[in-house]
Design an enzyme around this catalytic site. Structure first.
Site, PDB file in Angstrom:
ATOM      1  N   SER A   1      38.427  57.247  36.126  1.00 19.87           N
ATOM      2  CA  SER A   1      38.958  55.906  35.866  1.00 19.87           C
ATOM      3  C   SER A   1      38.189  54.912  36.725  1.00 19.87           C
ATOM      4  O   SER A   1      37.652  55.284  37.780  1.00 19.87           O
ATOM      5  CB  SER A   1      40.441  55.856  36.250  1.00 19.87           C
ATOM      6  OG  SER A   1      40.871  54.526  36.443  1.00 19.87           O
TER       7      SER A   1
ATOM      8  N   TYR B   1      47.091  57.743  41.995  1.00 15.31           N
ATOM      9  CA  TYR B   1      46.205  57.837  40.825  1.00 15.31           C
ATOM     10  C   TYR B   1      44.749  57.615  41.239  1.00 15.31           C
ATOM     11  O   TYR B   1      43.854  58.369  40.837  1.00 15.31           O
ATOM     12  CB  TYR B   1      46.660  56.784  39.805  1.00 15.31           C
ATOM     13  CG  TYR B   1      45.912  56.789  38.492  1.00 15.31           C
ATOM     14  CD1 TYR B   1      46.138  57.763  37.536  1.00 15.31           C
ATOM     15  CD2 TYR B   1      44.991  55.781  38.198  1.00 15.31           C
ATOM     16  CE1 TYR B   1      45.464  57.750  36.319  1.00 15.31           C
ATOM     17  CE2 TYR B   1      44.317  55.745  36.988  1.00 15.31           C
ATOM     18  CZ  TYR B   1      44.554  56.742  36.044  1.00 15.31           C
ATOM     19  OH  TYR B   1      43.886  56.717  34.842  1.00 15.31           O
TER      20      TYR B   1
HETATM   21  P1  NDP Z   1      48.216  58.993  27.248  1.00 14.86           P
HETATM   22  O1  NDP Z   1      49.383  58.761  28.123  1.00 14.86           O
HETATM   23  O2  NDP Z   1      48.087  58.295  25.946  1.00 14.86           O
HETATM   24  O3  NDP Z   1      48.036  60.565  26.986  1.00 14.86           O
HETATM   25  C1  NDP Z   1      48.098  61.458  28.063  1.00 14.86           C
HETATM   26  C2  NDP Z   1      47.778  62.844  27.557  1.00 14.86           C
HETATM   27  O4  NDP Z   1      47.761  63.726  28.707  1.00 14.86           O
HETATM   28  C3  NDP Z   1      48.804  63.364  26.580  1.00 14.86           C
HETATM   29  O5  NDP Z   1      48.154  64.080  25.566  1.00 14.86           O
HETATM   30  C4  NDP Z   1      49.651  64.311  27.434  1.00 14.86           C
HETATM   31  O6  NDP Z   1      50.149  65.420  26.711  1.00 14.86           O
HETATM   32  C5  NDP Z   1      48.610  64.817  28.415  1.00 14.86           C
HETATM   33  N1  NDP Z   1      49.210  65.345  29.627  1.00 14.86           N
HETATM   34  C6  NDP Z   1      49.887  64.686  30.587  1.00 14.86           C
HETATM   35  N2  NDP Z   1      50.301  65.551  31.543  1.00 14.86           N
HETATM   36  C7  NDP Z   1      49.872  66.781  31.160  1.00 14.86           C
HETATM   37  C8  NDP Z   1      49.976  68.076  31.702  1.00 14.86           C
HETATM   38  N3  NDP Z   1      50.611  68.300  32.869  1.00 14.86           N
HETATM   39  N4  NDP Z   1      49.412  69.108  31.043  1.00 14.86           N
HETATM   40  C9  NDP Z   1      48.759  68.912  29.873  1.00 14.86           C
HETATM   41  N5  NDP Z   1      48.633  67.706  29.291  1.00 14.86           N
HETATM   42  C10 NDP Z   1      49.192  66.656  29.928  1.00 14.86           C
HETATM   43  O7  NDP Z   1      46.969  58.644  28.199  1.00 14.86           O
HETATM   44  P2  NDP Z   1      45.468  58.227  27.878  1.00 14.86           P
HETATM   45  O8  NDP Z   1      44.991  58.797  26.607  1.00 14.86           O
HETATM   46  O9  NDP Z   1      45.363  56.781  28.115  1.00 14.86           O
HETATM   47  O10 NDP Z   1      44.749  58.936  29.121  1.00 14.86           O
HETATM   48  C11 NDP Z   1      43.877  60.038  28.984  1.00 14.86           C
HETATM   49  C12 NDP Z   1      43.066  60.132  30.271  1.00 14.86           C
HETATM   50  O11 NDP Z   1      42.325  58.929  30.459  1.00 14.86           O
HETATM   51  C13 NDP Z   1      43.927  60.298  31.524  1.00 14.86           C
HETATM   52  O12 NDP Z   1      43.307  61.191  32.417  1.00 14.86           O
HETATM   53  C14 NDP Z   1      43.945  58.900  32.103  1.00 14.86           C
HETATM   54  O13 NDP Z   1      44.165  58.904  33.490  1.00 14.86           O
HETATM   55  C15 NDP Z   1      42.545  58.431  31.757  1.00 14.86           C
HETATM   56  N6  NDP Z   1      42.386  56.986  31.773  1.00 14.86           N
HETATM   57  C16 NDP Z   1      43.127  56.175  30.936  1.00 14.86           C
HETATM   58  C17 NDP Z   1      42.961  54.815  30.982  1.00 14.86           C
HETATM   59  C18 NDP Z   1      43.744  53.884  30.129  1.00 14.86           C
HETATM   60  O14 NDP Z   1      43.635  52.652  30.346  1.00 14.86           O
HETATM   61  N7  NDP Z   1      44.524  54.337  29.155  1.00 14.86           N
HETATM   62  C19 NDP Z   1      41.999  54.201  31.916  1.00 14.86           C
HETATM   63  C20 NDP Z   1      41.280  55.131  32.719  1.00 14.86           C
HETATM   64  C21 NDP Z   1      41.470  56.473  32.644  1.00 14.86           C
HETATM   65  P3  NDP Z   1      51.686  65.576  26.213  1.00 14.86           P
HETATM   66  O15 NDP Z   1      52.110  64.239  25.668  1.00 14.86           O
HETATM   67  O16 NDP Z   1      51.567  66.638  25.172  1.00 14.86           O
HETATM   68  O17 NDP Z   1      52.498  66.017  27.396  1.00 14.86           O
END
Ligand code: NDP
Length: 242
Positions: free
Chosen positions: A138, A151
């Site tokens: 990030s 984070y």
């Molecule tokens: P979302 O909240 O839309 O999706 C998060 C995903 O992570 C879901 O598929 C969820 O699965 C999964 N997840 C969470 N905890 C677990 C776990 N313990 N084990 C397995 N899967 C897990 O987030 P984003 O798509 O926005 O984020 C994806 C990545 O990008 C993250 O690492 C985030 O930190 C990073 N990011 C996002 C930004 C943003 O602005 N959105 C900016 C910078 C980085 P489920 O629902 O099935 O539990």
């Protein structure tokens, strides 16, 4: 056929990456934790369109579940050529409100989860002719975000992990890179009010927020032959925000 395991692929950036990899001929292992219906629907869509996708459940913070998930991938696909460590959670709040359980959850998912899955998948990646690891960090892992200390610490850890592992696995032909997204329109940011989002857009040279597909495109590129000499890098996908 090359195989990719994408953690946290039930929603957001991971789901967009799954669609992109499938459209490019990859067998896709769609990891999810809680959003089973969404993961199954995504796999259904990909398979109905002639692609190849398997849902694989595991909490990335649970080593035994991760070990089982890798066995399932091995059984279905014969290997893992690409690992995308994307699963993540955020906590937005003052450092004083970051109670120990919150700290453990964020570091456990966002940093230890990357270790758990990479460690378990390493033998598969080493057997691939062209192994690739992409970690989703990030902008806050690069610069630190106010009210996102846990984070930011986890995402900075992911950058150190990436750079060190890239040096170690280079001789084995495995590249290890990071993407560092800025503000991306996903569920993770659903809590931000309109004014906060407008302020972020004002500070972004490309004058918009990012989409999950913007990040998926960069991830896919890092796995392409064109990126064969790129390793240990942090690729910003932030519209110039940094
Ligand atoms: P979302 O909240 O839309 O999706 C998060 C995903 O992570 C879901 O598929 C969820 O699965 C999964 N997840 C969470 N905890 C677990 C776990 N313990 N084990 C397995 N899967 C897990 O987030 P984003 O798509 O926005 O984020 C994806 C990545 O990008 C993250 O690492 C985030 O930190 C990073 N990011 C996002 C930004 C943003 O602005 N959105 C900016 C910078 C980085 P489920 O629902 O099935 O539990």
């Amino acid at each position: 056929m090359r195989s990719v395991l994408i953690t946290g692929a039930s929603r957001g950036i991971g789901a967009a990456a799954a669609e992109r990899f499938a459209a490019n001929g990859y067998r896709v292992f769609v990891n999810y934790n809680r959003s089973e219906e969404k993961a199954l629907a995504l796999c259904g869509r990909i398979n109905a369109g002639g692609g190849s996708a398997y849902p694989v459940r595991a909490d990335v913070n649970d080593r035994e579940a991760v070990r089982r998930m890798i066995s399932v991938c091995r059984y279905h696909g014969g290997g893992i050529d690409v690992l995308v460590n994307n699963a993540g959670i955020d906590f937005y709040g003052a450092f004083g409100a970051t109670e120990p359980q919150i700290w453990d959850d964020v570091i456990g998912t966002d940093l230890t989860g990357v270790y758990n899955v990479t460690y378990a998948a390493l033998p598969e990646l080493l057997q691939s002719e062209r192994g690739r690891i992409i970690n989703v960090s990030s902008v806050w892992g690069v610069s630190g975000g106010s009210c996102e200390v846990a984070y930011s610490a986890a995402k900075a850890g992911v950058i150190g992990f990436t750079k060190a592992l890239a040096k170690e696995l280079g001789p084995d032909g495995v590249t290890v890179n990071c993407v560092a997204p800025g503000y991306i329109d996903t569920d993770m940011n659903a809590g931000f009010d309109r004014q906060t989002v407008e302020d972020i857009i004002d500070r972004t040279p490309l004058c918009r927020t990012g989409t999950a597909d913007d990040v998926a495109g960069a991830i896919l590129w890092l796995c392409s032959e064109s990126a064969g000499f790129v390793t240990g890098q942090v690729i910003g996908v932030d519209g110039g925000f940094m």
